[in-house]
Write a protein that holds these residues in place. Structure first.
Motif, mmCIF file in Angstrom:
data_model
loop_
_atom_site.group_PDB
_atom_site.id
_atom_site.type_symbol
_atom_site.label_atom_id
_atom_site.label_comp_id
_atom_site.label_asym_id
_atom_site.label_seq_id
_atom_site.Cartn_x
_atom_site.Cartn_y
_atom_site.Cartn_z
ATOM 1 N N VAL A 79 -32.475 -41.221 3.583
ATOM 2 C CA VAL A 79 -32.148 -42.048 4.752
ATOM 3 C C VAL A 79 -31.202 -43.176 4.334
ATOM 4 C CG1 VAL A 79 -33.115 -43.625 6.482
ATOM 5 C CG2 VAL A 79 -34.295 -41.502 5.967
ATOM 6 N N LYS A 83 -27.568 -43.982 5.899
ATOM 7 C CA LYS A 83 -27.219 -45.301 6.442
ATOM 8 C C LYS A 83 -25.902 -45.777 5.842
ATOM 9 C CE LYS A 83 -30.435 -48.529 6.026
ATOM 10 N NZ LYS A 83 -31.670 -49.198 5.557
ATOM 11 N N ASP A 84 -25.798 -45.635 4.527
ATOM 12 C CA ASP A 84 -24.585 -46.104 3.844
ATOM 13 C C ASP A 84 -23.358 -45.309 4.289
ATOM 14 O OD1 ASP A 84 -25.958 -48.015 2.496
ATOM 15 O OD2 ASP A 84 -26.151 -46.888 0.628
ATOM 16 N N LEU A 111 -24.336 -51.444 12.386
ATOM 17 C CA LEU A 111 -25.670 -51.395 12.977
ATOM 18 C C LEU A 111 -25.955 -49.928 13.293
ATOM 19 C CD1 LEU A 111 -27.825 -53.232 14.412
ATOM 20 C CD2 LEU A 111 -26.428 -52.977 16.456
ATOM 21 N N LEU A 112 -27.124 -49.435 12.906
ATOM 22 C CA LEU A 112 -27.406 -48.008 13.087
ATOM 23 C C LEU A 112 -28.680 -47.778 13.881
ATOM 24 C CD1 LEU A 112 -26.804 -46.847 9.403
ATOM 25 C CD2 LEU A 112 -25.128 -47.016 11.203
ATOM 26 N N ALA A 113 -28.678 -46.743 14.705
ATOM 27 C CA ALA A 113 -29.898 -46.299 15.401
ATOM 28 C C ALA A 113 -30.093 -44.838 15.022
ATOM 29 C CB ALA A 113 -29.731 -46.456 16.899
ATOM 30 N N PHE A 114 -31.250 -44.524 14.469
ATOM 31 C CA PHE A 114 -31.450 -43.213 13.850
ATOM 32 C C PHE A 114 -32.339 -42.261 14.626
ATOM 33 C CE2 PHE A 114 -30.346 -42.241 9.322
ATOM 34 C CZ PHE A 114 -29.278 -43.100 9.275
ATOM 35 N N GLU A 115 -32.911 -42.703 15.726
ATOM 36 C CA GLU A 115 -33.988 -41.894 16.289
ATOM 37 C C GLU A 115 -33.622 -41.181 17.577
ATOM 38 O OE1 GLU A 115 -35.641 -45.472 16.033
ATOM 39 O OE2 GLU A 115 -37.172 -45.029 14.555
ATOM 40 N N HIS A 117 -31.968 -42.261 19.982
ATOM 41 C CA HIS A 117 -31.709 -43.142 21.123
ATOM 42 C C HIS A 117 -30.356 -43.796 20.922
ATOM 43 C CE1 HIS A 117 -35.728 -42.697 22.626
ATOM 44 N NE2 HIS A 117 -36.193 -42.942 21.418
ATOM 45 N N SER A 118 -29.555 -43.761 21.947
ATOM 46 C CA SER A 118 -28.226 -44.338 21.837
ATOM 47 C C SER A 118 -28.305 -45.854 21.752
ATOM 48 C CB SER A 118 -27.437 -43.936 23.070
ATOM 49 O OG SER A 118 -26.223 -44.594 23.093
ATOM 50 N N LEU A 119 -27.325 -46.443 21.107
ATOM 51 C CA LEU A 119 -27.189 -47.893 21.161
ATOM 52 C C LEU A 119 -26.610 -48.246 22.525
ATOM 53 C CD1 LEU A 119 -25.468 -48.416 17.713
ATOM 54 C CD2 LEU A 119 -27.694 -49.301 18.346
ATOM 55 N N GLN A 120 -27.144 -49.263 23.136
ATOM 56 C CA GLN A 120 -26.643 -49.721 24.433
ATOM 57 C C GLN A 120 -26.031 -51.100 24.246
ATOM 58 O OE1 GLN A 120 -26.955 -47.642 27.052
ATOM 59 N NE2 GLN A 120 -28.233 -46.214 25.890
#
Lengths: 158, 151
Positions: A79, A83-84, A111-115, A117-120
């Motif tokens: 993970v 991320k990197d 900034l990362l979202a991994f699950e 779900h989109s970033l809003q």
């Protein structure tokens, strides 16, 4: 033609070819975000121009890109590696796009979202959406620009 | 005492009271959401002379209640974009207040919001301070992360 569309295509192509030695091709239409499988990374630009650049990819492509970037064997990307890798990609693309926007402005850390779900980005609108194909998988870059409507005004209009 | 802890408590209590008329209090129990709980996370970046992030992690249910108060709607009427809008604004206000403590010039980014279990992942940043609050039987957390020197 959308805002900076040609430049976003050009920089994304450049970053993928220099950093990863991967060819990418523009695709028509919009990237279909999966509720469980999409990983998103973004950087924000603040200052004279305010907005965000978001990279959205299926997890299979994230694995491929990470393994290529860090010369890892298939299935060995952690993970942290992912991320990197995604952080670096979105940072490079964002840094190039920032250079085209009015100064002074600063680029945030990624900034990362991994699950899935989109970033809003509340109080923004999408000004550009570029859809690509890489290694047989789709991905997208979206540019969001701040909507100049103060929060109190929006509060009254609800 | 962690860095900015007093200010985080003061600003968070003030913002939630003035915007939502809700009393929030710091709690020593850490906010560790159970797996089945939907968590909404908001964050703003600060860049310039000081580089880092202010994040607010909150149960989705509490964010929905906050949005219903903020927009004066019943909870059934609160659409997902209004919940994101409300959390984004609370995060923005918290970040804006903390920014005033930092060296100038600094810029505050737009708020970003996502549904998550793990909070945001911010490569190249390290956690400076995290404070858990209690409100209406829910816990939520305000964190400050600073860009790592080596990143």
């Amino acid at each position: 033609m959308q805002f900076l569309e040609k430049e976003i295509q050009q920089y994304t192509h450049l970053v993928c070819s220099i950093l990863l030695d991967f060819e990418i091709h523009p695709l028509p239409g919009t990237f279909e975000q999966s509720s469980t499988d999409t990983i998103s990374g973004s950087v924000q630009i603040s200052g004279k121009w305010n907005g965000a650049i978001m990279l959205s990819l299926p997890s299979a492509l994230v694995n491929t890109l990470t393994e290529k970037m860090f010369s890892l064997e298939p299935g060995k990307a952690s993970v942290e590696d992912k991320k990197d890798a995604i952080g670096e990609m979105v940072n490079m693309i964002g840094g190039n796009i920032k250079a085209l926007l009015p100064d002074p402005s600063t680029l945030s850390t990624p900034l990362l979202a991994f699950e899935g779900h989109s970033l809003q980005f509340p109080s923004t609108k999408v000004v550009t959406h570029c859809h690509f194909e890489c290694q047989g998988k789709p991905f997208a870059i979206s540019l969001f620009e701040r909507v100049e409507k103060p929060f109190k005004e929006r509060l009254k209009s609800k | 005492m962690q860095q900015f802890e007093t200010e985080i408590c003061q600003y968070t209590e003030n913002i939630w009271k003035s915007i939502l008329n809700l009393d929030v209090k710091k709690t020593v129990e850490e906010y560790c959401p159970p797996e089945e709980e939907d968590v909404l996370a908001g964050c703003v970046h600060i860049s310039g002379e000081w580089e880092g992030v202010v994040a607010l992690d909150c149960p989705h249910e509490l964010a929905k209640k906050a949005a219903s108060i903020m927009f004066q709607l019943s909870e059934d009427e609160v659409a997902p974009d209004l919940i994101q809008d409300a959390l984004g604004e609370l995060t923005n206000m918290t970040g804006g207040n903390l920014k005033s403590l930092l060296p100038e010039p600094c810029f505050l980014s737009l708020p970003a919001v996502t549904m998550t279990q793990q909070g945001f992942r911010i490569p190249g940043s390290e956690l400076l301070t995290s404070v858990t609050f209690q409100c209406w039987g829910y816990k939520f957390k305000v964190s400050v992360l600073k860009k790592s020197e080596e990143s």
